[in-house]
Design a protein around this motif. Structure first.
Motif, PDB file in Angstrom:
ATOM      1  N   UNK A  45       0.811  -1.141   0.156  1.00 49.07           N
ATOM      2  CA  UNK A  45       0.039   0.049  -0.103  1.00 49.07           C
ATOM      3  C   UNK A  45       0.902   1.341  -0.098  1.00 49.07           C
ATOM      4  N   UNK A  46       0.421   2.013  -0.685  1.00 56.04           N
ATOM      5  CA  UNK A  46       1.190   3.591  -0.804  1.00 56.04           C
ATOM      6  C   UNK A  46       0.442   4.475   0.277  1.00 56.04           C
ATOM      7  N   UNK A  47       1.031   4.733   1.278  1.00 52.23           N
ATOM      8  CA  UNK A  47       0.442   5.665   2.120  1.00 52.23           C
ATOM      9  C   UNK A  47      -0.269   4.819   2.919  1.00 52.23           C
ATOM     10  N   UNK A  48      -1.668   5.020   3.263  1.00 50.45           N
ATOM     11  CA  UNK A  48      -2.539   4.293   4.142  1.00 50.45           C
ATOM     12  C   UNK A  48      -3.828   4.047   3.601  1.00 50.45           C
ATOM     13  N   UNK A  49      -4.611   3.304   4.190  1.00 48.37           N
ATOM     14  CA  UNK A  49      -6.109   3.072   3.997  1.00 48.37           C
ATOM     15  C   UNK A  49      -6.974   3.272   5.168  1.00 48.37           C
ATOM     16  N   UNK A  50      -7.871   4.040   5.244  1.00 50.26           N
ATOM     17  CA  UNK A  50      -8.754   4.416   6.293  1.00 50.26           C
ATOM     18  C   UNK A  50     -10.055   3.651   5.885  1.00 50.26           C
ATOM     19  N   UNK A  51     -10.403   2.923   6.793  1.00 51.29           N
ATOM     20  CA  UNK A  51     -11.830   2.264   6.704  1.00 51.29           C
ATOM     21  C   UNK A  51     -12.657   2.977   7.774  1.00 51.29           C
ATOM     22  N   UNK A  52     -13.923   3.367   7.079  1.00 50.09           N
ATOM     23  CA  UNK A  52     -14.683   4.047   8.037  1.00 50.09           C
ATOM     24  C   UNK A  52     -16.315   3.965   7.557  1.00 50.09           C
ATOM     25  N   UNK A  53     -17.207   3.455   8.225  1.00 52.36           N
ATOM     26  CA  UNK A  53     -16.873   3.234   9.857  1.00 52.36           C
ATOM     27  C   UNK A  53     -16.422   1.779   9.935  1.00 52.36           C
ATOM     28  N   UNK A  54     -15.431   1.507  10.784  1.00 55.08           N
ATOM     29  CA  UNK A  54     -15.001   0.215  11.103  1.00 55.08           C
ATOM     30  C   UNK A  54     -14.576   0.358  12.744  1.00 55.08           C
ATOM     31  N   UNK A  55     -14.659  -0.818  13.556  1.00 55.68           N
ATOM     32  CA  UNK A  55     -14.045  -1.018  14.659  1.00 55.68           C
ATOM     33  C   UNK A  55     -13.210  -2.364  14.800  1.00 55.68           C
ATOM     34  N   UNK A  56     -13.070  -2.952  13.830  1.00 59.09           N
ATOM     35  CA  UNK A  56     -12.198  -4.056  13.691  1.00 59.09           C
ATOM     36  C   UNK A  56     -11.815  -4.344  12.363  1.00 59.09           C
ATOM     37  N   UNK A  57     -10.733  -5.271  11.832  1.00 61.18           N
ATOM     38  CA  UNK A  57     -10.296  -5.817  10.814  1.00 61.18           C
ATOM     39  C   UNK A  57     -10.004  -7.285  10.844  1.00 61.18           C
ATOM     40  N   UNK A  58      -9.764  -7.857   9.858  1.00 65.17           N
ATOM     41  CA  UNK A  58      -9.090  -9.105   9.683  1.00 65.17           C
ATOM     42  C   UNK A  58      -7.990  -9.054   8.512  1.00 65.17           C
ATOM     43  N   UNK A  59      -7.009  -9.918   8.650  1.00 62.48           N
ATOM     44  CA  UNK A  59      -5.938 -10.186   7.582  1.00 62.48           C
ATOM     45  C   UNK A  59      -6.140 -11.545   6.956  1.00 62.48           C
ATOM     46  N   UNK A  60      -7.375 -12.172   6.877  1.00 67.91           N
ATOM     47  CA  UNK A  60      -7.570 -13.388   6.101  1.00 67.91           C
ATOM     48  C   UNK A  60      -7.446 -12.875   4.684  1.00 67.91           C
ATOM     49  N   UNK A  61      -6.261 -13.771   3.762  1.00 64.37           N
ATOM     50  CA  UNK A  61      -6.176 -13.391   2.594  1.00 64.37           C
ATOM     51  C   UNK A  61      -5.286 -12.426   2.094  1.00 64.37           C
ATOM     52  N   UNK A  62      -4.697 -11.876   3.303  1.00 65.24           N
ATOM     53  CA  UNK A  62      -3.734 -10.701   2.999  1.00 65.24           C
ATOM     54  C   UNK A  62      -2.457 -11.329   2.515  1.00 65.24           C
ATOM     55  N   UNK A  63      -1.554 -10.522   1.848  1.00 65.90           N
ATOM     56  CA  UNK A  63      -0.325 -10.856   1.316  1.00 65.90           C
ATOM     57  C   UNK A  63       0.904 -10.644   2.144  1.00 65.90           C
ATOM     58  N   UNK A  64       0.473  -9.460   3.113  1.00 64.86           N
ATOM     59  CA  UNK A  64       1.752  -8.721   3.774  1.00 64.86           C
ATOM     60  C   UNK A  64       1.052  -8.457   5.293  1.00 64.86           C
ATOM     61  N   UNK A  65       1.928  -8.161   5.847  1.00 66.93           N
ATOM     62  CA  UNK A  65       1.975  -7.709   7.443  1.00 66.93           C
ATOM     63  C   UNK A  65       1.524  -6.022   7.290  1.00 66.93           C
ATOM     64  N   UNK A  66       0.457  -6.122   8.255  1.00 65.67           N
ATOM     65  CA  UNK A  66       0.145  -4.512   8.324  1.00 65.67           C
ATOM     66  C   UNK A  66       0.093  -3.981   9.910  1.00 65.67           C
ATOM     67  N   UNK A  67       0.136  -2.784   9.703  1.00 66.27           N
ATOM     68  CA  UNK A  67      -0.098  -1.864  11.020  1.00 66.27           C
ATOM     69  C   UNK A  67      -1.640  -1.379  11.033  1.00 66.27           C
ATOM     70  N   UNK A  68      -2.318  -1.678  12.208  1.00 65.96           N
ATOM     71  CA  UNK A  68      -3.713  -1.510  12.383  1.00 65.96           C
ATOM     72  C   UNK A  68      -3.798  -0.382  13.548  1.00 65.96           C
ATOM     73  N   UNK A  69      -4.373   0.867  13.223  1.00 63.05           N
ATOM     74  CA  UNK A  69      -4.763   1.890  14.449  1.00 63.05           C
ATOM     75  C   UNK A  69      -6.097   1.965  14.420  1.00 63.05           C
TER      76      UNK A  69
END
Length: 136
Positions: free
Chosen positions: A33-57
């Motif tokens: 990802x270039x920069x960041x992604x903001x999910x809104x509204x959201x209170x949780x996420x999953x990384x099922x099917x992801x290809x890389x490790x992410x930081x979640x705030x």
């Protein structure tokens, strides 16, 4: 495309996922990802099917960071109380950018290029609503 303004004043490209479809897709199928992604509204996420490790705030209504965690692919995150938005970036990025618990981030909408002042009417803060950046 929007802009994320960090506590240090640095700006980064920000993609906003504010529809159910965009939130479901998130970063799935991407190599990074270039920069960041903001999910809104959201209170949780999953990384099922992801290809890389992410930081979640997890962010509250005022875009203040409630918690940060690094998630490897294949994980399911717990919902965070008071979280209204989730900011995702490549692993290690949030620390490099100076984003930590208690700081606020600022979102500049891509449509006008100008920050908006405060929450929308009715007290709901959306991803294009801007709050001051600052420390704890």
């Amino acid at each position: 495309m929007a802009t994320l303004i960090l506590p240090t004043g640095r700006t980064l490209p920000l993609e906003i996922a504010d529809s159910a479809r965009a939130r479901r897709r998130g970063l799935l199928g991407r190599e990074g990802v270039t920069g960041a992604l903001l999910l809104s509204p959201a209170s949780s996420v999953h990384t099922l099917g992801m290809r890389f490790t992410i930081d979640v705030a997890h962010l509250d209504r005022e875009l203040r960071v409630l918690s940060i965690r690094t998630m490897r692919p294949g994980r399911i995150g717990r919902p965070r109380l008071r979280a209204r938005h989730v900011l995702e970036a490549e692993a290690g990025a949030l620390e490099r950018w100076g984003v930590r618990r208690g700081t606020r981030v600022v979102v500049r909408s891509g449509d006008t290029g100008e920050p908006r002042d405060g929450p929308k009417r009715g007290g709901r803060t959306g991803p294009g609503d801007v709050q001051e950046s600052g420390g704890e």
